[in-house]
Design a protein around this motif. Structure first.
Motif, mmCIF file in Angstrom:
data_model
loop_
_atom_site.group_PDB
_atom_site.id
_atom_site.type_symbol
_atom_site.label_atom_id
_atom_site.label_comp_id
_atom_site.label_asym_id
_atom_site.label_seq_id
_atom_site.Cartn_x
_atom_site.Cartn_y
_atom_site.Cartn_z
ATOM 1 N N PRO A 33 4.202 3.857 3.747
ATOM 2 C CA PRO A 33 3.884 5.272 3.540
ATOM 3 C C PRO A 33 5.102 6.133 3.231
ATOM 4 O O PRO A 33 6.233 5.775 3.543
ATOM 5 N N SER A 34 4.815 7.294 2.627
ATOM 6 C CA SER A 34 5.815 8.344 2.410
ATOM 7 C C SER A 34 5.432 9.537 3.274
ATOM 8 O O SER A 34 4.318 9.612 3.793
ATOM 9 N N ARG B 46 -0.128 -1.366 10.953
ATOM 10 C CA ARG B 46 0.722 -2.521 11.246
ATOM 11 C C ARG B 46 0.150 -3.378 12.379
ATOM 12 O O ARG B 46 0.161 -4.615 12.314
ATOM 13 N N ASP B 47 -0.384 -2.725 13.421
ATOM 14 C CA ASP B 47 -0.780 -3.455 14.625
ATOM 15 C C ASP B 47 -2.254 -3.840 14.672
ATOM 16 O O ASP B 47 -2.631 -4.756 15.405
ATOM 17 N N SER B 48 -3.101 -3.127 13.903
ATOM 18 C CA SER B 48 -4.546 -3.370 14.023
ATOM 19 C C SER B 48 -5.202 -3.755 12.706
ATOM 20 O O SER B 48 -5.809 -4.832 12.589
ATOM 21 N N ILE C 281 0.842 -1.201 0.000
ATOM 22 C CA ILE C 281 0.000 0.000 0.000
ATOM 23 C C ILE C 281 0.876 1.249 0.000
ATOM 24 O O ILE C 281 1.738 1.408 0.868
ATOM 25 N N GLU C 282 0.638 2.125 -0.976
ATOM 26 C CA GLU C 282 1.263 3.445 -0.993
ATOM 27 C C GLU C 282 0.353 4.414 -0.239
ATOM 28 O O GLU C 282 -0.857 4.421 -0.443
ATOM 29 N N LEU D 16 1.087 4.567 10.561
ATOM 30 C CA LEU D 16 1.827 3.322 10.343
ATOM 31 C C LEU D 16 1.552 2.288 11.429
ATOM 32 O O LEU D 16 1.274 1.117 11.149
ATOM 33 N N LYS D 17 1.586 2.709 12.688
ATOM 34 C CA LYS D 17 1.372 1.776 13.794
ATOM 35 C C LYS D 17 -0.038 1.195 13.762
ATOM 36 O O LYS D 17 -0.246 0.001 14.030
#
Length: 417
Positions: free
Chosen positions: A58-59, A38-40, A26-27, A34-35
């Motif tokens: 992400p950027s 990643r975590d949920s 995913i862009e 991010l967290k």
């Protein structure tokens, strides 16, 4: 040898099983999320779809457009493209860099207003799944309301009366907003109360068709209503930047804050003890409230992706109640746009969300089609005149006339009006 052959067979089977897994990348510009992803969000999706792995890459927000353009041209962009609302994503579709999503089952969960930011001008093709919006309204300090004996205003007259009572008390700033950065005057000022004045979608679409003008009817009324805020802004508000206003309200030095729902999470971090409430844009001339339910983020599929079927599976999940519940609670103030049932735990976010059932909805008048010209630019004009209006250097009529004149200078349906 038999044991060796058995072990090799197991390794081969494991390798084949691994080969069947698809990885989606995913862009996004939401590196602050991010967290959460990643975590949920990603673990929840992968639990339901174990053969699809997802990587959130992400950027930095300010760099996203340039980075994404470079990756798309080089053929290195991810499978899923996080979509900004309106023209930037429309340009990606016109360039055949994201695909049409017509026929995607999950799109049935969205109404035309929700899809407008990621559809062609005629509304016939949608190229990104709407993920979330932000809602405009007012956040207030509940403790100070109790101290001053105030009640939530529902009409313009009641709103101004409430501000006058706060000002007469003398201890607190009645309405916490500055004009230094300009955008707040338009975004949480004019575009906050305006949709009610100009009848929401009827007025917004009228600007596009040429049947409505900024210097007539509800659009002019919104400038007049905004001008009435001037006596109640903080001392030195002309030099007050957005972070300054946030600090002032978070410290309990002001009572009412013209807000976007994105402010909820910020205030929770700045002052966890701040007792917040929220109320919807007030009625103007007896009209029923219309909220600015502004599209913020969507997601589409890279036309060059080799994993489009898996990507469609992910987007159908993004359109579900499971995703909506996760996203809305992980990021209070960012509200999924799907017409699915979900609950929000944050009480202030709950209040904002409730307005969808109590008020009609629209979005910022300048965002679809009308800001395609670089100079003059409709969005920038609204920033400028809204700030000047509150600074006292421009009348409502002069502000409205300038915006209308500049729009008519390049936009054919408004020429000569």
């Amino acid at each position: 040898m038999k044991r060796l052959g058995f072990s090799l067979s197991l390794l081969l089977l494991a390798s084949l099983a691994g080969a069947q897994k698809t990885t989606l990348t995913i862009e996004s510009w939401r590196n602050d999320d991010l967290k959460v992803w990643r975590d949920s969000i990603i673990p929840a999706f992968q639990k339901a779809h174990p053969n699809i792995q997802v990587v959130f890459a992400p950027s930095a927000p300010a760099e996203y457009n340039a980075v994404l353009d470079a990756k798309l041209k080089a053929g290195t962009a991810g499978d899923l493209i996080t979509c900004r609302p309106f023209d930037k994503s429309l340009d990606l579709y016109k360039a055949k860099q994201v695909i049409s999503l017509n026929g995607l089952k999950g799109l049935n969960n969205f109404d035309p207003v929700a899809k407008a930011a990621w559809s062609t001008d005629d509304g016939k093709t949608t190229f990104c799944v709407p993920m979330a919006s932000v809602i405009h309204g007012f956040i207030y300090n509940k403790a100070l309301f109790r101290e001053l004996g105030l009640s939530v205003p529902k009409t313009e007259a009641a709103f101004l009366s409430t501000l006058a009572k706060i000002k007469a008390n003398g201890k607190y700033a009645p309405l916490v907003m500055g004009t230094k950065d300009q955008w707040e005057a338009a975004t949480v000022g004019y575009q906050n109360i305006g949709p009610t004045a100009w009848d929401g979608e009827k007025g917004r679409k009228g600007l596009i068709s040429g049947t409505a003008q900024y210097n007539k009817g509800g659009f002019l009324q919104a400038f007049t209503s905004l001008a009435s805020w001037k006596p109640y802004l903080p001392n030195g508000y002309q030099a007050l930047a957005y972070p300054d206003a946030q600090n002032l309200f978070a410290q309990g030095r002001g009572v009412i804050y013209p807000a976007g729902s994105w402010d909820i999470g910020t205030f929770r971090q700045m002052n966890p003890k701040l007792e917040m409430g929220a109320f919807a844009p007030y009625s103007i001339n007896g009209k029923k409230c219309v909220i600015d339910d502004h599209p913020d983020i969507g997601m589409g599929i890279n036309a060059a992706s080799k994993n489009q079927e898996a990507a469609k599976t992910f987007l159908n999940w993004v359109a579900s109640d499971a995703f909506a519940t996760l996203y809305a609670n992980a990021l209070p103030g960012f509200f999924p746009l799907a017409n699915v049932k979900y609950t929000v735990k944050d009480p202030v976010a709950q209040e904002f969300l409730k307005w969808r059932t109590q008020c009609a909805k629209s979005f910022r008048s300048s965002y679809q089609i009308l800001s395609r010209n670089a100079n003059p630019n409709n969005e920038n004009d609204l920033w400028n005149v809204s700030a000047q209006l509150l600074n006292g250097s421009m009348t409502p009529k002069a502000a409205a006339d300038l915006v209308q004149k500049n729009l008519g200078s390049w936009y054919a349906p408004q020429k000569g009006k």
